[in-house]
Design a protein around this motif. Sequence first.
Motif, PDB file in Angstrom:
ATOM      1  N   ALA A 299       0.822  -1.258   0.128  1.00 52.91           N
ATOM      2  CA  ALA A 299      -0.073   0.031  -0.119  1.00 52.91           C
ATOM      3  C   ALA A 299       0.848   1.381  -0.178  1.00 52.91           C
ATOM      4  CB  ALA A 299      -0.865  -0.031   1.387  1.00 52.91           C
ATOM      5  N   SER A 300       1.902   1.124   0.492  1.00 50.42           N
ATOM      6  CA  SER A 300       3.015   2.293   0.525  1.00 50.42           C
ATOM      7  C   SER A 300       3.710   2.446  -0.588  1.00 50.42           C
ATOM      8  CB  SER A 300       3.988   2.315   1.725  1.00 50.42           C
ATOM      9  OG  SER A 300       5.025   1.128   1.291  1.00 50.42           O
ATOM     10  N   PHE A 301       3.603   1.450  -1.594  1.00 49.22           N
ATOM     11  CA  PHE A 301       4.205   1.905  -2.990  1.00 49.22           C
ATOM     12  C   PHE A 301       3.474   2.766  -3.865  1.00 49.22           C
ATOM     13  CE2 PHE A 301       6.236  -2.790  -2.825  1.00 49.22           C
ATOM     14  CZ  PHE A 301       7.421  -2.255  -1.845  1.00 49.22           C
ATOM     15  N   LYS A 302       4.236   3.387  -4.727  1.00 48.56           N
ATOM     16  CA  LYS A 302       3.580   4.349  -5.633  1.00 48.56           C
ATOM     17  C   LYS A 302       2.934   3.557  -6.527  1.00 48.56           C
ATOM     18  CE  LYS A 302       6.638   8.353  -4.877  1.00 48.56           C
ATOM     19  NZ  LYS A 302       7.228   9.279  -5.426  1.00 48.56           N
ATOM     20  N   SER A 303       3.633   2.468  -7.199  1.00 51.44           N
ATOM     21  CA  SER A 303       3.178   1.432  -8.229  1.00 51.44           C
ATOM     22  C   SER A 303       4.379   0.644  -8.449  1.00 51.44           C
ATOM     23  CB  SER A 303       2.874   2.075  -9.627  1.00 51.44           C
ATOM     24  OG  SER A 303       3.864   2.383 -10.447  1.00 51.44           O
ATOM     25  N   GLU A 304       4.150  -0.616  -8.707  1.00 48.14           N
ATOM     26  CA  GLU A 304       4.956  -1.629  -9.379  1.00 48.14           C
ATOM     27  C   GLU A 304       6.067  -1.115 -10.629  1.00 48.14           C
ATOM     28  OE1 GLU A 304       3.734  -5.408  -9.819  1.00 48.14           O
ATOM     29  OE2 GLU A 304       2.947  -5.673  -7.815  1.00 48.14           O
ATOM     30  N   ASP A 305       5.195  -0.399 -11.352  1.00 48.35           N
ATOM     31  CA  ASP A 305       6.150   0.161 -12.600  1.00 48.35           C
ATOM     32  C   ASP A 305       6.960   1.197 -12.228  1.00 48.35           C
ATOM     33  OD1 ASP A 305       4.308  -1.317 -14.192  1.00 48.35           O
ATOM     34  OD2 ASP A 305       3.198   0.294 -14.872  1.00 48.35           O
ATOM     35  N   THR A 306       6.876   1.890 -11.062  1.00 54.57           N
ATOM     36  CA  THR A 306       7.911   2.973 -10.882  1.00 54.57           C
ATOM     37  C   THR A 306       8.637   2.930  -9.834  1.00 54.57           C
ATOM     38  OG1 THR A 306       6.077   4.318  -9.506  1.00 54.57           O
ATOM     39  CG2 THR A 306       6.388   4.781 -11.853  1.00 54.57           C
ATOM     40  N   GLU A 307       8.723   1.699  -8.910  1.00 58.55           N
ATOM     41  CA  GLU A 307       9.539   1.558  -7.890  1.00 58.55           C
ATOM     42  C   GLU A 307      10.802   0.584  -8.419  1.00 58.55           C
ATOM     43  OE1 GLU A 307       9.218   2.480  -4.929  1.00 58.55           O
ATOM     44  OE2 GLU A 307       7.168   3.145  -4.763  1.00 58.55           O
ATOM     45  N   GLU A 308      11.867   0.956  -7.851  1.00 60.77           N
ATOM     46  CA  GLU A 308      13.243   0.330  -8.340  1.00 60.77           C
ATOM     47  C   GLU A 308      13.361  -0.811  -7.518  1.00 60.77           C
ATOM     48  OE1 GLU A 308      16.901   2.827  -8.743  1.00 60.77           O
ATOM     49  OE2 GLU A 308      15.690   4.497  -8.003  1.00 60.77           O
ATOM     50  N   TRP A 309      14.040  -1.838  -8.016  1.00 59.74           N
ATOM     51  CA  TRP A 309      14.425  -3.089  -7.378  1.00 59.74           C
ATOM     52  C   TRP A 309      14.888  -2.951  -6.102  1.00 59.74           C
ATOM     53  CZ3 TRP A 309      18.471  -5.472  -5.319  1.00 59.74           C
ATOM     54  CH2 TRP A 309      18.440  -6.807  -4.932  1.00 59.74           C
ATOM     55  N   LEU A 310      15.965  -2.036  -5.893  1.00 59.97           N
ATOM     56  CA  LEU A 310      16.471  -1.823  -4.644  1.00 59.97           C
ATOM     57  C   LEU A 310      15.632  -1.067  -3.609  1.00 59.97           C
ATOM     58  CD1 LEU A 310      19.526  -1.845  -3.318  1.00 59.97           C
ATOM     59  CD2 LEU A 310      19.661   0.360  -4.021  1.00 59.97           C
ATOM     60  N   ASP A 311      14.709  -0.292  -3.950  1.00 63.56           N
ATOM     61  CA  ASP A 311      13.776   0.392  -3.053  1.00 63.56           C
ATOM     62  C   ASP A 311      12.760  -0.666  -2.619  1.00 63.56           C
ATOM     63  OD1 ASP A 311      14.724   2.845  -3.272  1.00 63.56           O
ATOM     64  OD2 ASP A 311      13.449   3.428  -4.904  1.00 63.56           O
ATOM     65  N   VAL A 312      12.276  -1.673  -3.676  1.00 61.03           N
ATOM     66  CA  VAL A 312      11.293  -2.674  -3.343  1.00 61.03           C
ATOM     67  C   VAL A 312      11.722  -3.659  -2.168  1.00 61.03           C
ATOM     68  CG1 VAL A 312       9.927  -4.737  -4.041  1.00 61.03           C
ATOM     69  CG2 VAL A 312      10.000  -2.473  -5.368  1.00 61.03           C
ATOM     70  N   TYR A 313      13.059  -4.003  -2.358  1.00 61.96           N
ATOM     71  CA  TYR A 313      13.645  -5.095  -1.535  1.00 61.96           C
ATOM     72  C   TYR A 313      14.546  -4.611  -0.389  1.00 61.96           C
ATOM     73  CZ  TYR A 313      11.628  -8.177  -5.096  1.00 61.96           C
ATOM     74  OH  TYR A 313      10.538  -8.786  -5.733  1.00 61.96           O
ATOM     75  N   PHE A 314      14.849  -3.378  -0.433  1.00 63.25           N
ATOM     76  CA  PHE A 314      15.658  -2.773   0.562  1.00 63.25           C
ATOM     77  C   PHE A 314      15.162  -1.486   1.370  1.00 63.25           C
ATOM     78  CE2 PHE A 314      19.613  -0.378   1.835  1.00 63.25           C
ATOM     79  CZ  PHE A 314      20.078  -1.149   2.802  1.00 63.25           C
ATOM     80  N   THR A 315      14.923  -0.468   0.477  1.00 63.68           N
ATOM     81  CA  THR A 315      14.716   0.889   1.114  1.00 63.68           C
ATOM     82  C   THR A 315      13.407   0.895   1.670  1.00 63.68           C
ATOM     83  OG1 THR A 315      16.352   1.792  -0.635  1.00 63.68           O
ATOM     84  CG2 THR A 315      14.802   3.458   0.644  1.00 63.68           C
ATOM     85  N   ARG A 316      12.507   0.500   0.859  1.00 62.08           N
ATOM     86  CA  ARG A 316      10.960   0.443   1.149  1.00 62.08           C
ATOM     87  C   ARG A 316      10.632  -0.204   2.498  1.00 62.08           C
ATOM     88  NH1 ARG A 316      10.874   5.165  -1.125  1.00 62.08           N
ATOM     89  NH2 ARG A 316       9.974   5.074  -3.241  1.00 62.08           N
ATOM     90  N   PRO A 317      11.122  -1.453   2.464  1.00 59.77           N
ATOM     91  CA  PRO A 317      10.721  -2.346   3.790  1.00 59.77           C
ATOM     92  C   PRO A 317      11.237  -1.570   4.989  1.00 59.77           C
ATOM     93  CG  PRO A 317      11.330  -3.776   1.997  1.00 59.77           C
ATOM     94  CD  PRO A 317      11.573  -2.509   1.623  1.00 59.77           C
ATOM     95  N   ILE A 318      12.483  -1.329   4.903  1.00 56.94           N
ATOM     96  CA  ILE A 318      13.254  -0.542   6.122  1.00 56.94           C
ATOM     97  C   ILE A 318      12.486   0.746   6.545  1.00 56.94           C
ATOM     98  CG2 ILE A 318      15.520   0.668   6.904  1.00 56.94           C
ATOM     99  CD1 ILE A 318      17.037  -1.581   5.229  1.00 56.94           C
ATOM    100  N   GLY A 319      12.251   1.329   5.289  1.00 57.90           N
ATOM    101  CA  GLY A 319      11.437   2.886   5.373  1.00 57.90           C
ATOM    102  C   GLY A 319      10.334   2.531   6.324  1.00 57.90           C
ATOM    103  N   LEU A 320       9.405   1.325   5.941  1.00 60.00           N
ATOM    104  CA  LEU A 320       8.092   1.261   6.667  1.00 60.00           C
ATOM    105  C   LEU A 320       8.282   0.854   7.917  1.00 60.00           C
ATOM    106  CD1 LEU A 320       5.270   0.661   6.384  1.00 60.00           C
ATOM    107  CD2 LEU A 320       5.436  -1.484   5.529  1.00 60.00           C
ATOM    108  N   VAL A 321       9.374   0.100   8.435  1.00 62.88           N
ATOM    109  CA  VAL A 321       9.701  -0.203   9.596  1.00 62.88           C
ATOM    110  C   VAL A 321      10.034   1.165  10.371  1.00 62.88           C
ATOM    111  CG1 VAL A 321      11.459  -1.348  11.288  1.00 62.88           C
ATOM    112  CG2 VAL A 321      10.692  -2.525   9.334  1.00 62.88           C
TER     113      VAL A 321
END
Length: 312
Positions: A12-34
């Motif tokens: 729900a916190s992603f803008k979209s799958e198309d516009t999210e980078e791999w590094l953000d999806v699996y690293f930055t965003r999960p840590i950011g959500l924590v």
Amino acid sequence: MNKSRFNEMLQASFKSEDTEEWLDVYFTRPIGLVFALFWNKLGVHPNAITILSIFLGIGAGYMFYFTDLWHNLCGVVLLMLANFCDSTDGQMARLTGKKTLVGRVLDGFSGDVWFFCIYFALCCRMMGQNVPGTALHWGIAIWVLAFIAGVLNHSPQSSLADYYRQIHLFFLKGKEGSELDNYAQQRAIYDSLPRNQWFARLFYYNYANYCKSQEKRTPRFQTFFRKWKEKSEEGVDLTDVRNDFLDGSRPLMKYTNILTFNVRAICIYVTCLLNCPWVYMLIEILVLSVLYIYMHHEHEQLCERMTERLGK
């Protein structure tokens, strides 16, 4: 919180799958959500996290001034933390609805401050160093190189990459899922504000000009978008055109990702640790500028084809 619930909130916190980078999806965003869940539990507002990221980015720039390994590793950590905070404030705002004018100002301002401090620190660091293969110091030449890399390349590249992302999100999710704004709209808001609201006026004045600079560089998109809105107002079914536009825009999202934060940060990390940050500036000028030109050309060609579709 269980893993399933966490993953739902992450999506729900992603803008979209198309516009999210791999590094953000699996690293930055999960840590950011924590971080976001932690700060939200403490009642901390997203704007406070953005302000924290500004100081972390300034600290990173200071550390990159030095040439030893320890200071540069600290710079890497501080810039990573600044990026986590930047991700955190956006995720908190999307999940909690805590979006404010001050937040918009800070969000755009923070990244500019990070990179200004980093470029400034790198120039101070290299002024007294020798140009590779010569006995000459960089001197004023490194400031010229930084100006070309930062002002003439980095800034327009990142602004257009963000514009293309917002365009893609608009056609993917509609106005509610995008921050696609235009000069006329933002200028009208500025003109409507009373003079005593100086902070809001300053923001909308600068933001309107920011939008104007994006629009000036995308004439074929502007033509396509005008026709799109005209056809929409006439009640024409544009589903096929929308899908075709997304099919053409989607492959370009990888270039918008390259021209934003992660690739630049990695280049800074590596070149600073190897004590050759001038290489980063050359990458900016010689490599990222080529990707920028290609991305811009392909997007404008796509918009021209879509305009022809609408003209039939």
